[in-house]
Scaffold this active site. Structure first.
Site, PDB file in Angstrom:
ATOM      1  CG  ASN A 109      -1.513   1.319   1.631  1.00 11.68           C
ATOM      2  OD1 ASN A 109      -1.637   1.991   0.422  1.00 11.68           O
ATOM      3  ND2 ASN A 109      -2.026   1.424   2.472  1.00 11.68           N
ATOM      4  CB  SER A 120       5.292  -1.887  11.687  1.00 13.97           C
ATOM      5  OG  SER A 120       4.885  -0.371  12.085  1.00 13.97           O
TER       6      SER A 120
HETATM    7  P1  PGA Z   1       3.075   0.218   7.647  1.00 13.21           P
HETATM    8  O1  PGA Z   1       1.542   0.529   7.115  1.00 13.21           O
HETATM    9  O2  PGA Z   1       3.461  -1.239   7.094  1.00 13.21           O
HETATM   10  O3  PGA Z   1       3.640   1.464   7.222  1.00 13.21           O
HETATM   11  O4  PGA Z   1       2.922   0.200   9.240  1.00 13.21           O
HETATM   12  C1  PGA Z   1       0.658  -0.715   6.833  1.00 13.21           C
HETATM   13  C2  PGA Z   1      -0.501  -0.115   6.135  1.00 13.21           C
HETATM   14  O5  PGA Z   1      -1.023   0.995   6.761  1.00 13.21           O
HETATM   15  O6  PGA Z   1      -1.279  -0.756   5.522  1.00 13.21           O
END
Ligand code: PGA
Length: 249
Positions: free
Chosen positions: A9, A212
């Protein structure tokens, strides 16, 4: 049938040139994998990404859509418009849409229905906030998000639903749910779907974890039996990190 999916994403990152560069870089280095690999650039760069990935197995997906087919909705994009440029899947209900753009369960239910009516596969995001977890309400919150947005679907609709559990406290914070916390919630989600629909649907639905995920923690998280892959934010913007996560599956 449950799939293994790793989806990036990209949020509001990468301009046109950067998008083309990154998708081509990822495609050229992607090793053979049985997992489905997806990238979600911004709306304005979807077409270019679709063209750049024409001969690749990587799927380009949208980050959002409006529920109406057309009309006076300034700044919005419909499911039909996405289909017309070759998009087959859309992310709906991301916590940033809920938090910053006021998207409610009721609105998300309309979006999910419109996407399915247009034969788009839906990656439906949900997850509790930190305060919910600290007060022990995380299961109740997740259950109501699922019920409000998805429980008026028909059993047949579920073949086009992918779920993405994304605890808000773990998104972009560097804080990850432990593999055990992810497993516990994914098992709860499957039980909730089994109670609302049937065990077959619950067993078959693909449930991604997001928040994350990095090369360093992906193997452990993906090893859990009810975790079928990941929705990746920050780490999806670097080829090496993203592909390390794909390889972790
Ligand atoms: P992140 O975002 O991996 O940066 O925590 C995940 C997401 O919002 O789909």
């Amino acid at each position: 049938m449950r799939s293994k999916i790793v989806a990036g994403n990209w949020k509001m990152n990468k301009n046109l040139q950067e998008t083309i560069y990154l998708v081509e870089d990822i495609a050229s280095k992607l090793a053979d994998t049985s997992a489905e690999v997806m990238v979600a650039p911004t709306f304005v760069n979807l077409s270019a990404a679709v063209s750049a990935l024409e001969s690749s197995k990587i799927e380009v997906v949208a980050q959002n859509m409006h529920f109406a087919e057309s009309g006076a909705y300034t700044g919005e994009i419909s499911a039909g418009m996405l289909k017309a440029i070759g998009i087959q899947s859309v992310i709906i209900g991301h916590s940033e849409r809920r938090a910053y753009f006021g998207e409610t369960d009721e609105l998300l239910s309309k979006k999910v229905k419109a996407a399915l009516e247009n034969n788009l596969r839906v990656i439906f995001c949900f997850g509790e906030e930190l305060a919910d977890r600290q007060s022990g309400n995380h299961f109740t919150v997740v259950e109501s998000q699922l019920k409000n947005a998805l429980f008026s679907l028909s059993t047949g609709d579920w073949k086009n639903i992918v779920l993405a559990y994304e605890p808000v406290w773990a998104i972009g914070t560097g804080e990850t749910a432990s593999p055990e916390q992810a497993q516990e919630m994914h098992a709860f989600v499957r039980k909730t779907v089994a109670e609302g629909f049937n065990q077959g649907i619950a067993d078959d639905v693909t449930i991604l974890y997001g928040g994350s995920v990095k090369p360093g923690n992906a193997v452990e998280i993906f090893a859990k039996p009810d975790v079928d892959g990941g929705l990746i934010g920050g780490a999806a913007l670097k080829t090496d990190d993203f592909l390390a996560i794909v390889n972790a599956i």
